[in-house]
Motif scaffolding. Structure first.
Motif, PDB file in Angstrom:
ATOM      1  N   THR A   3       0.809  -1.215   0.000  1.00  0.00           N
ATOM      2  CA  THR A   3       0.000   0.000   0.000  1.00  0.00           C
ATOM      3  C   THR A   3       0.841   1.263   0.000  1.00  0.00           C
ATOM      4  O   THR A   3       0.320   2.334  -0.258  1.00  0.00           O
ATOM      5  N   PHE A   4       2.134   1.175   0.299  1.00  0.00           N
ATOM      6  CA  PHE A   4       2.981   2.358   0.319  1.00  0.00           C
ATOM      7  C   PHE A   4       3.581   2.668  -1.046  1.00  0.00           C
ATOM      8  O   PHE A   4       4.152   3.712  -1.244  1.00  0.00           O
ATOM      9  N   TYR A  52      -3.018  11.582  -4.098  1.00  0.00           N
ATOM     10  CA  TYR A  52      -3.596  10.267  -3.824  1.00  0.00           C
ATOM     11  C   TYR A  52      -4.687  10.001  -4.852  1.00  0.00           C
ATOM     12  O   TYR A  52      -5.321  10.940  -5.349  1.00  0.00           O
ATOM     13  N   PHE A  86      -8.325  10.180   7.144  1.00  0.00           N
ATOM     14  CA  PHE A  86      -6.981   9.852   6.681  1.00  0.00           C
ATOM     15  C   PHE A  86      -6.001  10.959   7.033  1.00  0.00           C
ATOM     16  O   PHE A  86      -6.340  12.137   6.955  1.00  0.00           O
ATOM     17  N   ASP A  90       0.489  10.883   4.941  1.00  0.00           N
ATOM     18  CA  ASP A  90       0.843   9.571   4.403  1.00  0.00           C
ATOM     19  C   ASP A  90      -0.350   8.759   3.917  1.00  0.00           C
ATOM     20  O   ASP A  90      -0.189   7.635   3.468  1.00  0.00           O
ATOM     21  N   GLY A  91      -1.570   9.312   4.010  1.00  0.00           N
ATOM     22  CA  GLY A  91      -2.750   8.617   3.515  1.00  0.00           C
ATOM     23  C   GLY A  91      -3.256   7.502   4.408  1.00  0.00           C
ATOM     24  O   GLY A  91      -4.172   6.772   4.028  1.00  0.00           O
ATOM     25  N   LEU A  92      -2.699   7.348   5.620  1.00  0.00           N
ATOM     26  CA  LEU A  92      -3.121   6.294   6.537  1.00  0.00           C
ATOM     27  C   LEU A  92      -4.500   6.610   7.106  1.00  0.00           C
ATOM     28  O   LEU A  92      -4.752   7.732   7.557  1.00  0.00           O
ATOM     29  N   CYS A  93      -5.396   5.622   7.093  1.00  0.00           N
ATOM     30  CA  CYS A  93      -6.710   5.784   7.705  1.00  0.00           C
ATOM     31  C   CYS A  93      -6.542   5.666   9.220  1.00  0.00           C
ATOM     32  O   CYS A  93      -6.127   4.628   9.730  1.00  0.00           O
ATOM     33  N   GLU A 101      -5.720   1.053   6.800  1.00  0.00           N
ATOM     34  CA  GLU A 101      -5.464   1.001   5.363  1.00  0.00           C
ATOM     35  C   GLU A 101      -4.949   2.358   4.902  1.00  0.00           C
ATOM     36  O   GLU A 101      -4.987   3.330   5.646  1.00  0.00           O
ATOM     37  N   HIS A 102      -4.474   2.420   3.665  1.00  0.00           N
ATOM     38  CA  HIS A 102      -3.915   3.657   3.104  1.00  0.00           C
ATOM     39  C   HIS A 102      -4.624   4.054   1.821  1.00  0.00           C
ATOM     40  O   HIS A 102      -5.060   3.194   1.055  1.00  0.00           O
TER      41      HIS A 102
END
Length: 122
Positions: A3-4, A52, A86, A90-93, A101-102
């Protein structure tokens, strides 16, 4: 798929001018992606822009509540459909139905005041 890992993009296509994104704000743009056209979220902090895919990992829906309009607060981005929150960095939930999740990152550059997708390195 990790996911990264940034989404692989075909070229250095121009997305918009930096000044079209409010400082501290976000916008959505359409782009040519490997699997067809797609929407991207562009988040601006000064001269830095993060990108994103405009797709929530919870249900695969867009995150904006109206085209190009996002719920932003305290360095977070909230999905308008189910409320997943998020981290903009870094888009992390960090809250809601897809915690952990990202968002899928896209690699960007700012060149001469223009926001561009980075060239595919593969």
């Amino acid at each position: 798929m990790d996911t990264f890992s940034p989404v692989q993009l075909p070229d250095r296509q121009a997305l918009c001018r930096l000044d079209e994104i409010p400082d501290g704000g976000a916008t959505a743009v359409d782009a040519r992606l490997p699997d067809g056209e797609g929407s991207l979220i562009l988040l601006r902090q000064g001269t830095q822009v993060r990108g994103y895919l405009n797709v929530c990992p919870h249900a695969g829906r867009r995150l904006d509540y109206a085209p190009g309009k996002f719920l932003l607060k305290n360095d977070t981005l909230t999905c308008a459909v189910h409320g997943a929150t998020f981290s903009q960095g870094d888009g992390l939930c960090i809250g809601g139905p897809c915690r952990g999740e990202h968002l899928r990152a896209v690699a960007l550059s700012v060149e001469a005041g223009e926001v561009r997708l980075l060239q595919d390195k593969a």
